[in-house]
Design an enzyme around this catalytic site. Sequence first.
Site, PDB file in Angstrom:
ATOM      1  N   GLY A  42       0.766  -1.249   0.000  1.00 59.64           N
ATOM      2  CA  GLY A  42       0.000   0.000   0.000  1.00 59.64           C
ATOM      3  C   GLY A  42       0.795   1.296   0.000  1.00 59.64           C
ATOM      4  CB  CYS A  72      -4.763  -7.764  -2.866  1.00 61.70           C
ATOM      5  SG  CYS A  72      -3.725  -6.366  -2.428  1.00 61.70           S
ATOM      6  CB  THR A  74      -3.250  -2.638  -2.795  1.00 60.32           C
ATOM      7  OG1 THR A  74      -3.766  -2.199  -1.534  1.00 60.32           O
ATOM      8  CG2 THR A  74      -2.114  -1.734  -3.234  1.00 60.32           C
ATOM      9  CB  CYS A 180      -7.244  -3.070   3.113  1.00 66.84           C
ATOM     10  SG  CYS A 180      -5.740  -4.031   3.454  1.00 66.84           S
ATOM     11  CB  THR A 181      -8.084  -8.641   1.756  1.00 68.71           C
ATOM     12  OG1 THR A 181      -6.697  -8.489   1.400  1.00 68.71           O
ATOM     13  CG2 THR A 181      -8.952  -8.475   0.527  1.00 68.71           C
ATOM     14  CG  HIS A 182      -3.740  -7.295   5.424  1.00 66.28           C
ATOM     15  ND1 HIS A 182      -3.570  -7.275   4.074  1.00 66.28           N
ATOM     16  CD2 HIS A 182      -2.673  -7.965   5.935  1.00 66.28           C
ATOM     17  CE1 HIS A 182      -2.433  -7.904   3.766  1.00 66.28           C
ATOM     18  NE2 HIS A 182      -1.869  -8.329   4.881  1.00 66.28           N
TER      19      HIS A 182
HETATM   20  N1  DGL Z   1      -4.503  -6.660   1.499  1.00 61.26           N
HETATM   21  C1  DGL Z   1      -4.224  -5.611   0.597  1.00 61.26           C
HETATM   22  C2  DGL Z   1      -5.495  -4.898   0.136  1.00 61.26           C
HETATM   23  O1  DGL Z   1      -6.544  -5.479   0.118  1.00 61.26           O
HETATM   24  C3  DGL Z   1      -3.121  -4.632   0.790  1.00 61.26           C
HETATM   25  C4  DGL Z   1      -2.159  -4.720   1.876  1.00 61.26           C
HETATM   26  C5  DGL Z   1      -0.863  -4.025   1.572  1.00 61.26           C
HETATM   27  O2  DGL Z   1      -0.742  -2.809   1.771  1.00 61.26           O
HETATM   28  O3  DGL Z   1       0.024  -4.742   1.143  1.00 61.26           O
HETATM   29  O4  DGL Z   1      -5.457  -3.759  -0.229  1.00 61.26           O
END
Ligand code: DGL
Length: 266
Positions: A42, A72, A74, A180-182
């Site tokens: 990101g 993701c 991003t 964001c999937t996190h």
């Molecule tokens: N999991 C990712 C998303 O959905 C991005 C995380 C990152 O910054 O690498 O955007």
Amino acid sequence: MRDAIGILDSGVGGISLLRSAVRYLPNENFIFYGDNRNAPYGPRPFDEIRELSAAAVDALLNQGVKALALGCNTITAAYAEQLRSIVHIPVIGMEPALKPASQVRKNGIVLAMATRATLSLDRFARLMGLYGEGVIPLEGVGLVELVESGRADSAEAHDALAAIFAPYLGEQVDAIVLGCTHYPFLRRQIESFFPGVPIFDGMDGTAQQLKRRLAEEGLLTKRTTPGEIEFQSSGGPEYIELMKRLFAGGAGGHVLPRRDDELPAP
Ligand code: DGL
């Protein structure tokens, strides 16, 4: 692994999509690939994100996956369009769920949380043009790092969220978008700041879209028994352990739907 669907993320975040995908497509084989060595994407420049995304996609294409799901936001924002022009298999992307959030908004605000890259790319500007009324874009500074290091349930994660949410705690917040999937792994902590406020993460919609695309292309498996899941990482074996823990519902993952939970109506 034969006949597998590839799911990709910069790190472990895409496990939240994998969990939804397995519920909709229980008999499919999945390979999950996390580029943990290079996460987070990101805060990086756009060109660098594209290069890293291309390398991560190659890691899955080289294994002959039948479809790619970008777990993701991003990677989707930076690379999905270009990727679709060069591969001949279905590519399913993700974008912040502004549309359903806008439908529940009353007179308050919608907090749209995502990475810096997602919030600054054209795709998000287009979404804002369509569903952006009352939406406040909010970078989840430091959150990906916390999830990547297995600290989604920690006091540090609570403090990081407190700093991000501080300006909005007294406001009428009508919805929260996890772009964001996190972030779904922080869901319980996020809910504690805004009790009762609906949260949209787009997972089920994306999993349904994946199923639809496979059906359209005649790519659904004929198997009638549960498929297999393989976890792969550009980082060390500790990331494979973390992926398995998050997939099983540990380290903050316990608030996500489980494999045998009932599916929501399409
Ligand atoms: N999991 C990712 C998303 O959905 C991005 C995380 C990152 O910054 O690498 O955007």
